[in-house]
Design an enzyme around this catalytic site. Structure first.
Site, PDB file in Angstrom:
ATOM      1  N   ASP A  99      24.850  27.960  21.579  1.00 33.23           N
ATOM      2  CA  ASP A  99      23.835  28.334  22.483  1.00 33.23           C
ATOM      3  C   ASP A  99      22.855  27.046  22.709  1.00 33.23           C
ATOM      4  OD1 ASP A  99      24.837  30.978  22.637  1.00 33.23           O
ATOM      5  OD2 ASP A  99      23.324  31.485  20.943  1.00 33.23           O
ATOM      6  N   GLU A 144     -15.683  31.489   7.243  1.00 28.29           N
ATOM      7  CA  GLU A 144     -17.001  31.420   6.818  1.00 28.29           C
ATOM      8  C   GLU A 144     -17.924  30.213   7.368  1.00 28.29           C
ATOM      9  OE1 GLU A 144     -14.412  32.670   3.232  1.00 28.29           O
ATOM     10  OE2 GLU A 144     -14.381  31.471   5.055  1.00 28.29           O
ATOM     11  N   HIS A 163     -12.631  26.940   8.290  1.00 32.22           N
ATOM     12  CA  HIS A 163     -12.426  28.133   7.729  1.00 32.22           C
ATOM     13  C   HIS A 163     -13.339  29.333   8.508  1.00 32.22           C
ATOM     14  CE1 HIS A 163     -10.101  27.270   3.750  1.00 32.22           C
ATOM     15  NE2 HIS A 163      -9.627  26.770   4.781  1.00 32.22           N
ATOM     16  N   LEU A 194      14.532  26.527  19.701  1.00 37.40           N
ATOM     17  CA  LEU A 194      13.814  27.155  18.290  1.00 37.40           C
ATOM     18  C   LEU A 194      12.263  26.857  18.479  1.00 37.40           C
ATOM     19  CD1 LEU A 194      16.794  26.890  15.807  1.00 37.40           C
ATOM     20  CD2 LEU A 194      16.275  28.945  17.490  1.00 37.40           C
ATOM     21  N   ARG A 229       8.207  33.144  15.861  1.00 35.32           N
ATOM     22  CA  ARG A 229       8.325  31.821  15.247  1.00 35.32           C
ATOM     23  C   ARG A 229       7.155  31.229  14.937  1.00 35.32           C
ATOM     24  NH1 ARG A 229      12.207  29.762  20.422  1.00 35.32           N
ATOM     25  NH2 ARG A 229      14.050  30.898  19.728  1.00 35.32           N
ATOM     26  N   ARG A 278       7.252  27.320  22.485  1.00 34.67           N
ATOM     27  CA  ARG A 278       6.872  26.945  23.559  1.00 34.67           C
ATOM     28  C   ARG A 278       5.979  28.080  24.735  1.00 34.67           C
ATOM     29  NH1 ARG A 278      12.169  27.404  23.461  1.00 34.67           N
ATOM     30  NH2 ARG A 278      13.127  28.798  25.311  1.00 34.67           N
ATOM     31  N   ALA A 337      18.802  39.683  19.448  1.00 35.32           N
ATOM     32  CA  ALA A 337      18.632  40.625  20.676  1.00 35.32           C
ATOM     33  C   ALA A 337      19.881  41.126  20.895  1.00 35.32           C
ATOM     34  CB  ALA A 337      18.154  39.690  21.813  1.00 35.32           C
TER      35      ALA A 337
END
Length: 367
Positions: A211, A56, A54, A215, A195, A218, A160
């Site tokens: 399509d 800290e 973390h 997903l 993503r 990359r 889009a």
């Protein structure tokens, strides 16, 4: 409490550090920490990756372990944790290092942490001040804050479109055609950034078959979200459906009453998972069931004009991102109408335009 300019300056630095983890910390929050003495920096750090040290820990690692920190101040953007998870409690670390003052931007809404980290510090006679740049801290981790306090996931809808409002030049594209990119490289990076800040991603079945989207994240660092495909459960798997292999996984999301449909068997035999949900698709009950069964804290909905319209109609979303290309198609599959409220963000990404709406600016869009 009145904050000094020094307090705000160092907390701003901690917030800047926290934002560096935007690709790699989810489902953990982004957190930054700065350790200061007499307005001089001693050490700084941020939470770099989910499951790792973390903020800290990383900040104090830069400070000589023998140094007396009783006059030092640690500026932390989120309440230090007090429970043992993948890492030891940060509140205990601050106490053991003898930090005299801890300034926290916002409390942690996580039930395992909320208030306990502050109490641990106070019990050790550490001065604790809360609320410095709280608004900015809450803004940075708004999705995390939601995921900790809501029964449904944080929901981001993205699509889009062309300048004249089409999402695809083909009204009825054949299965296996592949994606039809409308927007440029900067818009692609924005999409992959989204993503990386969601642990789940949902598309419609037609988008999945036409399509064949990967997903993935990359183009940016960060983990790939789990993939979900909305289906009625009544259509068997076509021969040219995307093939899953190795660690490649995808889950069909169907109505609860369709779970015993014979059509689903062909998908399961091909390695697809099946998730049956109760309630009207995209309703609060539906998303609540989704989160309860998957533990997905933030889900991105990306793909399919009909799916996008369903999310908008449900009014059960937190953000809508629309990427508009400069080209005009003149025909094809129409995009859904954008929200009617004023957008929260309007920006240029190369030749494209990004517009973002937030549900908190629309009183009705709160499910």
């Amino acid at each position: 409490m009145t904050w000094t300019s020094s307090d705000e300056r160092w907390m701003l630095r901690a917030l800047e550090l926290a934002a560096r983890g935007r690709f790699t910390t989810w489902p953990n929050p982004m957190v930054g920490c700065v350790v200061v003495e007499n307005d001089r920096l001693l050490g700084e750090g941020w939470h770099m990756k989910h499951g790792e040290a973390h903020a800290e820990v990383n900040a104090l690692a830069q400070v000589d372990p023998k140094k007396d920190l009783s006059n030092a101040t640690a500026y932390v953007t989120l309440e230090p944790c007090s429970h043992i998870g993948k890492t030891p409690p940060c509140a205990d670390l601050l106490v053991s290092r003898g930090v005299g003052r801890v300034v926290v931007a916002s409390k942690d809404p996580n039930p395992e942490v909320s208030g306990r980290g502050l109490s641990r510090l106070g019990d050790a006679q550490c001065q604790v001040d809360v609320g410095c740049l709280e608004k900015e801290a809450l803004e940075l981790n708004r999705a995390f804050m939601h995921s900790m306090t809501s029964s449904r996931p944080w929901i981001t809808l993205k699509w889009a479109q062309s300048q004249d409002g089409y999402v695809d030049p083909d009204l009825e594209a054949p299965f296996g055609r592949g994606g039809c990119a409308l927007t440029g490289a900067q818009s692609g990076r924005h999409t992959h950034t989204l993503r990386a800040t969601h642990d789940g991603i949902l598309v419609g079945m037609r988008t999945w078959l036409v399509d064949r989207p990967s997903l993935t994240t990359r183009h940016v660092p960060g983990s790939n979200p789990a993939r979900f495909i909305l289906t009625s459960g009544q259509s068997p798997k076509p021969e040219n459906a995307p093939v899953l292999s190795g660690n490649d996984t995808a889950t069909l999301v169907c109505p609860a009453e369709a779970i015993h449909s014979p059509a689903l068997l062909s998908w399961m035999q091909a390695g697809y998972g099946v998730l049956a949900l109760r309630g009207l698709a995209f309703s609060e009950a539906w998303w609540t069931d989704f989160k309860a069964q998957t533990s997905i804290a933030a889900c991105m909905v990306e793909g399919g004009a009909q799916v996008a319209q369903g999310v908008l109609d449900s009014r059960c979303w937190d953000e809508v991102h629309v990427l508009e290309a400069p080209e005009r198609l003149g025909h094809g599959l129409a995009a859904p109408p954008c929200p009617e409220s004023d957008p929260h963000v309007f920006a240029r990404l190369g030749e494209d335009v990004l517009t973002v709406w937030r549900a908190d600016s629309i009183s009705a869009a709160s499910c």
